[in-house]
Structures are given as structure tokens and as C-alpha cells.
Write an enzyme that holds these catalytic residues in place. Sequence first.
Site, mmCIF file in Angstrom:
data_model
loop_
_atom_site.group_PDB
_atom_site.id
_atom_site.type_symbol
_atom_site.label_atom_id
_atom_site.label_comp_id
_atom_site.label_asym_id
_atom_site.label_seq_id
_atom_site.Cartn_x
_atom_site.Cartn_y
_atom_site.Cartn_z
ATOM 1 C CD GLN A 69 13.340 -21.515 -49.564
ATOM 2 O OE1 GLN A 69 14.109 -20.634 -49.171
ATOM 3 N NE2 GLN A 69 13.477 -22.774 -49.208
ATOM 4 C CE1 TYR A 73 13.789 -18.699 -40.887
ATOM 5 C CE2 TYR A 73 14.287 -20.523 -42.354
ATOM 6 C CZ TYR A 73 14.697 -19.429 -41.617
ATOM 7 O OH TYR A 73 16.024 -19.057 -41.606
ATOM 8 N NE ARG A 80 26.965 -25.579 -46.216
ATOM 9 C CZ ARG A 80 27.102 -26.380 -45.171
ATOM 10 N NH1 ARG A 80 27.857 -25.975 -44.153
ATOM 11 N NH2 ARG A 80 26.488 -27.545 -45.127
ATOM 12 C CB CYS A 135 32.255 -26.091 -50.334
ATOM 13 S SG CYS A 135 31.386 -25.645 -48.820
ATOM 14 C CB CYS A 139 34.314 -22.735 -42.929
ATOM 15 S SG CYS A 139 34.249 -21.475 -44.232
ATOM 16 C CB CYS A 162 29.447 -18.333 -47.556
ATOM 17 S SG CYS A 162 28.690 -19.786 -46.791
HETATM 18 C C1 LIG Z 1 24.477 -18.588 -46.845
HETATM 19 C C2 LIG Z 1 23.342 -19.579 -46.768
HETATM 20 C C3 LIG Z 1 22.041 -19.154 -46.925
HETATM 21 C C4 LIG Z 1 20.976 -20.069 -46.876
HETATM 22 N N1 LIG Z 1 19.707 -19.622 -47.106
HETATM 23 C C5 LIG Z 1 18.690 -20.513 -47.186
HETATM 24 C C6 LIG Z 1 17.393 -20.092 -47.587
HETATM 25 O O1 LIG Z 1 17.166 -18.926 -47.896
HETATM 26 N N2 LIG Z 1 16.415 -21.029 -47.623
HETATM 27 C C7 LIG Z 1 16.656 -22.346 -47.332
HETATM 28 O O2 LIG Z 1 15.734 -23.149 -47.409
HETATM 29 N N3 LIG Z 1 17.869 -22.770 -46.962
HETATM 30 C C8 LIG Z 1 18.897 -21.901 -46.909
HETATM 31 N N4 LIG Z 1 20.152 -22.336 -46.622
HETATM 32 C C9 LIG Z 1 20.356 -23.778 -46.411
HETATM 33 C C10 LIG Z 1 20.696 -24.489 -47.720
HETATM 34 O O3 LIG Z 1 19.656 -24.416 -48.669
HETATM 35 C C11 LIG Z 1 20.991 -25.986 -47.484
HETATM 36 O O4 LIG Z 1 19.800 -26.602 -47.018
HETATM 37 C C12 LIG Z 1 22.126 -26.216 -46.494
HETATM 38 O O5 LIG Z 1 23.151 -25.253 -46.663
HETATM 39 C C13 LIG Z 1 22.751 -27.600 -46.629
HETATM 40 O O6 LIG Z 1 23.229 -27.809 -47.933
HETATM 41 P P1 LIG Z 1 24.803 -27.657 -48.321
HETATM 42 O O7 LIG Z 1 25.548 -28.593 -47.411
HETATM 43 O O8 LIG Z 1 24.871 -28.093 -49.755
HETATM 44 O O9 LIG Z 1 25.205 -26.263 -48.102
HETATM 45 C C14 LIG Z 1 21.231 -21.446 -46.655
HETATM 46 C C15 LIG Z 1 22.556 -21.871 -46.502
HETATM 47 C C16 LIG Z 1 23.605 -20.963 -46.561
HETATM 48 C C17 LIG Z 1 25.019 -21.452 -46.407
#
Ligand SMILES: Cc1cc2nc3c(=O)[nH]c(=O)nc-3n(C[C@H](O)[C@H](O)[C@H](O)COP(=O)(O)O)c2cc1C
Length: 373
Positions: free
Chosen positions: A100, A169, A319, A341, A344, A347
Site C-alpha cells: 500500500q 491522507y 484487526r 477481536c 478495542c 493493538c
Molecule cells: C493498527 C492499525 C493500523 C492500520 N493501518 C492502516 C494502514 O496503514 N492503511 C490503511 O489503509 N488502513 C489502516 N488501518 C485501517 C484498516 O485497514 C481497516 O480499514 C480498519 O481497521 C477497519 O477494518 P477492521 O474492522 O477489520 O479492523 C489500520 C487499522 C489498525 C487497527
Amino acid sequence: MKTIFDKTVINGMALRNRFVRSATWEGMADENGRSTKQLADWYRDLAKGGVGLIITGYTFVRMEGRQMPGSLGAQSDDLAPEATELSRAVHDEGGKLCMQLVHCGGQARPKAGSKNIAPSAIESPQYSTLPAEMTARDIDEVIQAFGESARRAMEWGFDAVQLHAAHGYLINQFLSPLTNRRMDQYGGSVENRRRFLMEAYRSIRSAVGPKFPVLVKLNGADYLEHALAIEDAVLAAQALEAEGIDAIEVSSGTPASKDKVPVRQKIDTREQEAYNLDLAVRVKQAVSCPVMVVGGLRSFDLISEIITSGKADYVSLARPFIREPGLVKRWQGGDMGRATCISCNGCYRPGLKGLGIACVVEQAERKKAGKAG
Ligand SMILES: Cc1cc2nc3c(=O)[nH]c(=O)nc-3n(C[C@H](O)[C@H](O)[C@H](O)COP(=O)(O)O)c2cc1C
């Protein structure tokens, strides 16, 4: 009918199922963005756990576009040996790896004394400092950097790249009328606000050629007043598709979007799951390339239904894989319990301390069990 465990191909990239590890900053690279053994081991575990496509944490294309500590970089050819280890680790376990690419713009955290760059020099709730307006030269340089970084990812054995156009961004800052107040060809009309995204995409495409998968993570909505909304996002998706984008991952929100930030907390009920699904469906209805949906996916039957009903082509999770890197294998093996998960966001904490992200709930439970034993 499509099913979640289908084998698929995206522009020549063969995937073993429709699960994607959405980009997740790990905080495991060094201060120049160089990868480490810790990160390679992290990706090896993820690939071992059965996920089809792993998308790296956001990887900066220029030093001043960095944000979180320990982010991966693709700004220099000399990062090659360690970066190549990452793709090798994933391939050894039958997975595929996508880099990415990001420039954080007004949300970047540059070195003390230097200024952020952004489309416009304005205060915004999503910025912590006032950025400088990008000059025409800044724009050219950043666009070129996207292409050069993509070329490196390809040379380093990665299987695809993803443009980060979401979460507030730089590319999202150009798309949004809230942060883009430019009067030149990069601001104003919806077409002008999308120009930076299109030029970044073209720069990448011309660097990697037509046969390398190029993906985008796009906000379906910023959930801020006067910012990006679904109508403009659909137009951006269509414009990208017309020029050959290979897949679109739909997300939403910026750090200023209150209860609608990209990484929402407390996904406890079915109703809170899949919080970007409606936006993804809108995009899916408007394009014919594959669409991925991310955000709060936790239950296997819901995930499976998203695919069988054709609402999206891939499901992306972040997550749940931090706590359970083996989640896909678990489900495939017949243990269909919901992802453990609890959303929260604990992480992030070890990552910010320089230790790399980790599930703190899991760590605490292990400690307790250790003491009890
Ligand atoms: C620790 C952490 C780091 C993340 N870093 C990025 C990232 O580098 N680029 C990005 O597009 N989204 C990032 N996200 C967002 C995730 O890609 C995702 O869009 C978001 O967590 C929702 O999905 P989930 O509910 O499955 O966690 C990050 C999320 C977490 C928790």
C-alpha cells in the site's frame, strides 16, 4: 455462485480465496522505513493463516509523507534486501503480497522544523499543524514518487500495489472540497479534485505496465461536512476503472470523523458489523472491476453472504488478523465462531511504544493463564 473460498485471479495474480488482510500499520520497520525480521515473521504468520491477499501497512513514497513511527518505506532502492524478504516470506506460505503506497500530506508527521505539505494551507480538524500549500513542483515530485515506489515494489517481488486514497491522507485531501481549496487545475470541480489521484495512478501504471495489479483504497464517504461524499467517490471509481484499475477497496472516514472514523470501536452486534457495506454496494453497482469491502467484518456467515449475494467480490479485515492470524484456516476447518477481536484498538499501543502492534487482550489473557498455571 461466488463463494468465499473460491480461487480467483486479479490481473494475473492468483489468489487462494476471497479474504484480504486490509492494510495495517505494524510499527515494525526502522526509522528509514527499512523492513525487519519481526515484520517478515509477522507476514509469514499471516500467510500461514490462510489469508489470500495481504496488503502491507501504509508504505511512504517520500520521507516527508510519513506519519506513524516504524512505518514501512519504498522511497529508496537501497531498501531492497529486507523488502524482498517480505515477499519471500509470504510466497513461501502460498500467499500474495500487495504494497500500500501513501503520502500522508497534511496528516504526515514530518521531522521537527519542517512543514507538512497539503493541497491547501488551511486549518482542518484532521490536521495537527497548519500545512504548506503544495507547489506545482511538489505535486510533480510526489506523483513521480508514487510511480518509482510502485516500480520498486514490483522489483522486490511484491504481487501488486495499492494506492491509499482513503482515510484523509494526501490523495483524499485532494478529493475533498473541505481540504482542497485550490484555484488551479487540481482544485474546484470534481474532475479537477480527482486529477491528483488520476496522475498518481497513471504514474504507477506507466512504471509497472499493464500486467501488474494496481488497486486503490477509496473512501466512499469522509463523513465530514463539505468533504468527499459517495457521489464523487463513485465518479472517481468509474474514472479509475476506465483507465484500468484492477480492484477497488471501499472504506470511509478520516481521523476527524468522530463516531465514523475508519477504525470504528466496539463492533459488538451484527448491526455494527460491515459498516462500509452500503458504500461498497454503491461502488459495485457503478463499476465492473472487483470491489473489496473493509470495516467491522467479524461473523463468517455475514462475510459469506456478502460474497454469495454479490454485494462485494472480496472481504478485507484488519484487526481480526492481529488477534487471530490463523482466522481463515480456523473458519475453513469448520470452527465458525465469530472473530474474537473485540475492536478495542488496544493493538495500536505496543506499536506506538516501538514494540510493533499486538493484541493486548490476547497478551493479558495469556499472562493470566500463565499465572494461573
Ligand atoms: C493498527 C492499525 C493500523 C492500520 N493501518 C492502516 C494502514 O496503514 N492503511 C490503511 O489503509 N488502513 C489502516 N488501518 C485501517 C484498516 O485497514 C481497516 O480499514 C480498519 O481497521 C477497519 O477494518 P477492521 O474492522 O477489520 O479492523 C489500520 C487499522 C489498525 C487497527
